[in-house]
Design a protein around this motif. Structure first.
Motif, PDB file in Angstrom:
ATOM      1  N   ARG A 125      15.646   8.172 -25.427  1.00  0.00           N
ATOM      2  CA  ARG A 125      14.398   7.657 -24.858  1.00  0.00           C
ATOM      3  C   ARG A 125      14.145   8.275 -23.486  1.00  0.00           C
ATOM      4  NH1 ARG A 125      10.916   3.018 -24.922  1.00  0.00           N
ATOM      5  NH2 ARG A 125      10.091   2.613 -22.833  1.00  0.00           N
ATOM      6  N   TRP A 126      15.202   8.352 -22.675  1.00  0.00           N
ATOM      7  CA  TRP A 126      15.039   8.979 -21.362  1.00  0.00           C
ATOM      8  C   TRP A 126      14.652  10.449 -21.521  1.00  0.00           C
ATOM      9  CZ3 TRP A 126      20.216   6.300 -20.596  1.00  0.00           C
ATOM     10  CH2 TRP A 126      20.027   5.006 -20.080  1.00  0.00           C
ATOM     11  N   ARG A 127      15.247  11.139 -22.490  1.00  0.00           N
ATOM     12  CA  ARG A 127      14.931  12.548 -22.698  1.00  0.00           C
ATOM     13  C   ARG A 127      13.452  12.711 -23.071  1.00  0.00           C
ATOM     14  NH1 ARG A 127      18.910  13.878 -25.524  1.00  0.00           N
ATOM     15  NH2 ARG A 127      20.051  15.155 -24.000  1.00  0.00           N
ATOM     16  N   ARG A 128      12.964  11.864 -23.964  1.00  0.00           N
ATOM     17  CA  ARG A 128      11.547  11.961 -24.349  1.00  0.00           C
ATOM     18  C   ARG A 128      10.635  11.684 -23.170  1.00  0.00           C
ATOM     19  NH1 ARG A 128      13.412   9.001 -28.684  1.00  0.00           N
ATOM     20  NH2 ARG A 128      12.320   7.125 -27.991  1.00  0.00           N
ATOM     21  N   ARG A 129      10.979  10.683 -22.364  1.00  0.00           N
ATOM     22  CA  ARG A 129      10.148  10.352 -21.206  1.00  0.00           C
ATOM     23  C   ARG A 129      10.146  11.489 -20.188  1.00  0.00           C
ATOM     24  NH1 ARG A 129       5.792   9.134 -19.339  1.00  0.00           N
ATOM     25  NH2 ARG A 129       5.642   7.801 -17.501  1.00  0.00           N
ATOM     26  N   LEU A 130      11.294  12.096 -19.963  1.00  0.00           N
ATOM     27  CA  LEU A 130      11.373  13.209 -19.023  1.00  0.00           C
ATOM     28  C   LEU A 130      10.573  14.403 -19.533  1.00  0.00           C
ATOM     29  CD1 LEU A 130      15.132  12.984 -17.985  1.00  0.00           C
ATOM     30  CD2 LEU A 130      13.140  12.470 -16.546  1.00  0.00           C
ATOM     31  N   ARG A 131      10.591  14.627 -20.847  1.00  0.00           N
ATOM     32  CA  ARG A 131       9.799  15.723 -21.404  1.00  0.00           C
ATOM     33  C   ARG A 131       8.306  15.469 -21.194  1.00  0.00           C
ATOM     34  NH1 ARG A 131      13.307  16.203 -26.291  1.00  0.00           N
ATOM     35  NH2 ARG A 131      14.741  17.914 -25.861  1.00  0.00           N
ATOM     36  N   GLN A 132       7.894  14.220 -21.379  1.00  0.00           N
ATOM     37  CA  GLN A 132       6.490  13.880 -21.154  1.00  0.00           C
ATOM     38  C   GLN A 132       6.085  14.140 -19.703  1.00  0.00           C
ATOM     39  OE1 GLN A 132       6.343   9.787 -22.313  1.00  0.00           O
ATOM     40  NE2 GLN A 132       6.295  10.213 -24.511  1.00  0.00           N
ATOM     41  N   LEU A 133       6.925  13.700 -18.781  1.00  0.00           N
ATOM     42  CA  LEU A 133       6.633  13.903 -17.362  1.00  0.00           C
ATOM     43  C   LEU A 133       6.652  15.384 -17.014  1.00  0.00           C
ATOM     44  CD1 LEU A 133       8.746  10.962 -15.907  1.00  0.00           C
ATOM     45  CD2 LEU A 133       6.256  11.097 -16.023  1.00  0.00           C
ATOM     46  N   GLN A 134       7.594  16.122 -17.603  1.00  0.00           N
ATOM     47  CA  GLN A 134       7.667  17.559 -17.354  1.00  0.00           C
ATOM     48  C   GLN A 134       6.414  18.260 -17.852  1.00  0.00           C
ATOM     49  OE1 GLN A 134      10.603  19.930 -19.640  1.00  0.00           O
ATOM     50  NE2 GLN A 134      11.387  20.619 -17.664  1.00  0.00           N
ATOM     51  N   ALA A 135       5.911  17.851 -19.012  1.00  0.00           N
ATOM     52  CA  ALA A 135       4.705  18.465 -19.573  1.00  0.00           C
ATOM     53  C   ALA A 135       3.495  18.207 -18.681  1.00  0.00           C
ATOM     54  CB  ALA A 135       4.441  17.919 -20.972  1.00  0.00           C
ATOM     55  N   ASN A 136       3.520  17.096 -17.931  1.00  0.00           N
ATOM     56  CA  ASN A 136       2.415  16.762 -17.025  1.00  0.00           C
ATOM     57  C   ASN A 136       2.685  17.220 -15.593  1.00  0.00           C
ATOM     58  OD1 ASN A 136       1.001  15.463 -19.111  1.00  0.00           O
ATOM     59  ND2 ASN A 136       2.047  13.513 -18.717  1.00  0.00           N
ATOM     60  N   ASN A 137       3.714  18.059 -15.426  1.00  0.00           N
ATOM     61  CA  ASN A 137       4.111  18.531 -14.086  1.00  0.00           C
ATOM     62  C   ASN A 137       4.446  17.369 -13.153  1.00  0.00           C
ATOM     63  OD1 ASN A 137       3.769  21.358 -14.597  1.00  0.00           O
ATOM     64  ND2 ASN A 137       1.555  21.073 -14.451  1.00  0.00           N
ATOM     65  N   GLU A 138       5.066  16.318 -13.710  1.00  0.00           N
ATOM     66  CA  GLU A 138       5.432  15.139 -12.932  1.00  0.00           C
ATOM     67  C   GLU A 138       6.925  14.827 -13.071  1.00  0.00           C
ATOM     68  OE1 GLU A 138       2.915  12.109 -14.499  1.00  0.00           O
ATOM     69  OE2 GLU A 138       1.157  12.734 -13.340  1.00  0.00           O
ATOM     70  N   LEU A 139       7.732  15.850 -13.338  1.00  0.00           N
ATOM     71  CA  LEU A 139       9.157  15.634 -13.511  1.00  0.00           C
ATOM     72  C   LEU A 139       9.753  15.056 -12.228  1.00  0.00           C
ATOM     73  CD1 LEU A 139      11.476  16.091 -15.572  1.00  0.00           C
ATOM     74  CD2 LEU A 139      11.951  18.237 -14.372  1.00  0.00           C
ATOM     75  N   PRO A 140      10.448  13.929 -12.302  1.00  0.00           N
ATOM     76  CA  PRO A 140      10.980  13.312 -11.080  1.00  0.00           C
ATOM     77  C   PRO A 140      12.180  14.074 -10.533  1.00  0.00           C
ATOM     78  CG  PRO A 140      11.730  12.105 -13.008  1.00  0.00           C
ATOM     79  CD  PRO A 140      10.747  13.145 -13.505  1.00  0.00           C
ATOM     80  N   ASP A 180       0.825  -1.210   0.000  1.00  0.00           N
ATOM     81  CA  ASP A 180       0.000   0.000   0.000  1.00  0.00           C
ATOM     82  C   ASP A 180       0.859   1.260   0.000  1.00  0.00           C
ATOM     83  OD1 ASP A 180      -2.247  -1.569  -0.001  1.00  0.00           O
ATOM     84  OD2 ASP A 180      -2.533  -1.491   2.180  1.00  0.00           O
ATOM     85  N   ARG A 181       1.959   1.258   0.749  1.00  0.00           N
ATOM     86  CA  ARG A 181       2.848   2.423   0.768  1.00  0.00           C
ATOM     87  C   ARG A 181       3.515   2.622  -0.589  1.00  0.00           C
ATOM     88  NH1 ARG A 181       4.179   0.057   5.732  1.00  0.00           N
ATOM     89  NH2 ARG A 181       6.182  -0.723   4.952  1.00  0.00           N
ATOM     90  N   ILE A 182       3.922   1.522  -1.196  1.00  0.00           N
ATOM     91  CA  ILE A 182       4.583   1.605  -2.502  1.00  0.00           C
ATOM     92  C   ILE A 182       3.620   2.130  -3.557  1.00  0.00           C
ATOM     93  CG2 ILE A 182       5.656   0.260  -4.354  1.00  0.00           C
ATOM     94  CD1 ILE A 182       6.702  -1.630  -2.114  1.00  0.00           C
ATOM     95  N   ARG A 183       2.383   1.647  -3.539  1.00  0.00           N
ATOM     96  CA  ARG A 183       1.396   2.057  -4.543  1.00  0.00           C
ATOM     97  C   ARG A 183       1.071   3.533  -4.452  1.00  0.00           C
ATOM     98  NH1 ARG A 183      -3.334  -2.433  -4.461  1.00  0.00           N
ATOM     99  NH2 ARG A 183      -4.167  -1.059  -6.073  1.00  0.00           N
ATOM    100  N   ARG A 184       1.190   4.111  -3.269  1.00  0.00           N
ATOM    101  CA  ARG A 184       0.903   5.538  -3.098  1.00  0.00           C
ATOM    102  C   ARG A 184       2.090   6.431  -3.470  1.00  0.00           C
ATOM    103  NH1 ARG A 184      -1.443   3.608   1.825  1.00  0.00           N
ATOM    104  NH2 ARG A 184       0.402   4.349   2.961  1.00  0.00           N
ATOM    105  N   SER A 185       3.236   5.833  -3.727  1.00  0.00           N
ATOM    106  CA  SER A 185       4.449   6.625  -3.967  1.00  0.00           C
ATOM    107  C   SER A 185       4.578   6.991  -5.443  1.00  0.00           C
ATOM    108  CB  SER A 185       5.686   5.838  -3.533  1.00  0.00           C
ATOM    109  OG  SER A 185       5.958   4.797  -4.469  1.00  0.00           O
ATOM    110  N   PRO A 186       5.294   8.087  -5.737  1.00  0.00           N
ATOM    111  CA  PRO A 186       5.520   8.499  -7.133  1.00  0.00           C
ATOM    112  C   PRO A 186       6.759   7.833  -7.736  1.00  0.00           C
ATOM    113  CG  PRO A 186       6.322  10.202  -5.668  1.00  0.00           C
ATOM    114  CD  PRO A 186       5.763   9.116  -4.779  1.00  0.00           C
ATOM    115  N   LEU A 187       6.892   6.523  -7.525  1.00  0.00           N
ATOM    116  CA  LEU A 187       8.035   5.765  -8.038  1.00  0.00           C
ATOM    117  C   LEU A 187       7.637   5.051  -9.319  1.00  0.00           C
ATOM    118  CD1 LEU A 187      10.935   4.648  -7.648  1.00  0.00           C
ATOM    119  CD2 LEU A 187       9.927   2.784  -6.310  1.00  0.00           C
TER     120      LEU A 187
END
Length: 453
Positions: free
Chosen positions: A309-324, A290-297
């Motif tokens: 590929r990592w750059r594209r994924r990071l851009r996607q997350l950044q566009a969704n305000n989810e940049l890790p 339950d703790r793991i499922r609630r985490s942004p991992l």
């Protein structure tokens, strides 16, 4: 009936690059009759490449800027003389054309307005140029041995530059010294909260990891690299609720998940795999889930991933305000190079350069595992050194921090240091080198501070 390539007149689409020569003349005329108009124009055109479509207008503009920057007078006479000295006067139309520019506007009051027109049209020309270049790259990809991923990444980077320019100029990285020292004192008085939290307090104090850092965690096979990376990811996301993306090219998401659950629940990894947990341990596993499922991992187990590929994924997350807060790569030497090089050393160097660029571009911490060669195992003292990094000197050069992993009891089961795990900080660009000792709990897929044992 018109075709898609025809306009309402029945003719083909207008292929003339968008430009307004009257507006260009108005901008230059304003600058020639009022020195104060120069700053108004420069402020609007900041970050725009080739704001003038007419080459001679670009030449005149650059000459005006040079006169202004040198502190000399800027008027039709000095401009004409400067162009004459440069041998450009006849090419731009002679003194008569300078006179025509001055007469193009009655006042310099609207210089910024004319510059805005040039800005918009220059951006449109840049869009056309970028699109044309990408089309050519697509057609020539196979001949140039280029990959679709690289072309898509190039397209995204070019569009990002256009977006930045459209939003108001370049992302300048120039800082006045007073602002630099103020930032240092502000950080001292108010410690920054973007330093990556680590599960080992002593390591945190020796080698704090900050946005923009490339951190390399290096060791021999089975030394614990994956557990270190997973421990960082678990601490960042589950304990501190900050985003973390783990790219596991060596283990599947199921294998990573088993280690993650065992570590979080503090149950034996072999018991979880063999399904021999007792009821109390199983309850701990369900609570950990339950703790793991609630985490942004996030975990991505795609093999042989290139930096694009990592750059594209990071851009996607950044566009969704989810940049890790961190990208964790396991491990660097099995990542894929964007293009085939003469040897693997060059390819690995390029991957290290790419990872460092990701850290700086997205202002995150990038942590990459790396393999050490066998040289240390042939020494009497098995402790690894920086020279043991396999296949690359570029890894060490690009990393802000290099941490080597060592367990004495891996080589000597009767060692007096059984159960101890060394983080050897062998390179620390913003601090000192040191060795931090933690406790190895491999049966729980954990490495913990000595105080927790």
């Amino acid at each position: 009936m018109t075709t898609p390539d025809e306009d309402h007149t029945g003719h083909g689409p207008d292929r003339t690059p968008p430009a307004d020569l009257d507006a260009e003349r108005a901008v230059l005329g304003s600058m020639a009759i009022a020195r104060t108009a120069v700053l108004d124009v420069v402020e609007v055109l900041d970050g725009i490449k080739q704001p003038f479509h007419e080459p001679r207008h670009e030449q005149i503009f650059n000459t005006m800027l040079a006169l202004y920057a040198s502190g000399r007078a800027l008027d039709p006479i000095t401009l004409t003389n400067q162009l004459q000295q440069q041998g450009e006067l006849d090419r731009i139309g002679g003194p008569a054309y300078i006179h025509e520019l001055v007469n193009a506007v009655p006042t310099a009051a609207h210089a910024a307005h004319y510059a805005e027109i040039l800005r918009d049209l220059a951006l449109l020309r840049a869009v056309i140029s970028t699109g044309t270049d990408l089309v050519q790259m697509g057609y020539q990809a196979r001949a140039n041995h280029d990959t679709a991923a690289h072309i898509v990444d190039t397209a995204a980077a070019n569009l990002q530059q256009l977006t930045a320019a459209a939003k108001g100029g370049t992302d300048t990285r120039e800082w006045m010294l007073d602002r630099v020292v103020d930032a240092v004192l502000d950080e001292y008085d108010n410690p920054r909260d973007d330093v990556l939290p680590l599960p080992w307090a002593d390591l945190q104090s020796v080698a704090p990891m900050e946005p923009g850092d490339l951190v390399v965690i290096a060791g021999r096979p089975a030394m614990g690299k994956s557990l270190v990376l997973l421990g960082i990811g678990r601490h960042v996301s589950i304990t501190h609720r900050r985003g973390c993306l783990i790219s596991s090219m060596e283990m599947s998401h199921v294998q990573m998940g088993q280690r993650l659950v065992a570590a979080e629940a503090r149950v034996p990894l072999h018991g979880l795999r063999a399904r021999t947990l007792n009821p109390q341990q199983y309850t701990a596993v369900r609570e950990a889930r339950d703790r793991i499922r609630r985490s942004p991992l996030r975990i991505d187990d795609t093999p042989a991933v290139p930096v694009s590929r990592w750059r594209r994924r990071l851009r996607q997350l950044q566009a969704n305000n989810e940049l890790p807060a961190a990208l964790i790569v396991d491990y660097l030497q099995i990542a894929k190079a964007e293009t085939k090089a003469q040897n693997r050393v060059i390819e690995v160097d390029s991957i290290a350069v790419g990872l460092k660029a990701l850290a700086q571009e997205f202002k995150i911490v990038v942590i990459a595992a790396a393999q050490l060669n066998r040289v240390s195992e042939h020494r009497t003292d098995k402790t690894p050194t920086l020279s043991d990094l396999r296949e690359s000197g570029g890894i060490e050069n690009n990393a802000n921090i290099v941490i080597l992993l060592h367990r004495d009891d891996y080589y000597d089961r009767e060692s007096r240091r059984a159960g101890e795990f060394d983080f050897i900080v062998a390179k620390n660009r913003m601090g000192h080198n040191a060795t931090v000792t933690a406790a190895w709990q491999g049966h729980y897929a954990r490495i913990v501070d000595m105080e927790e044992t």
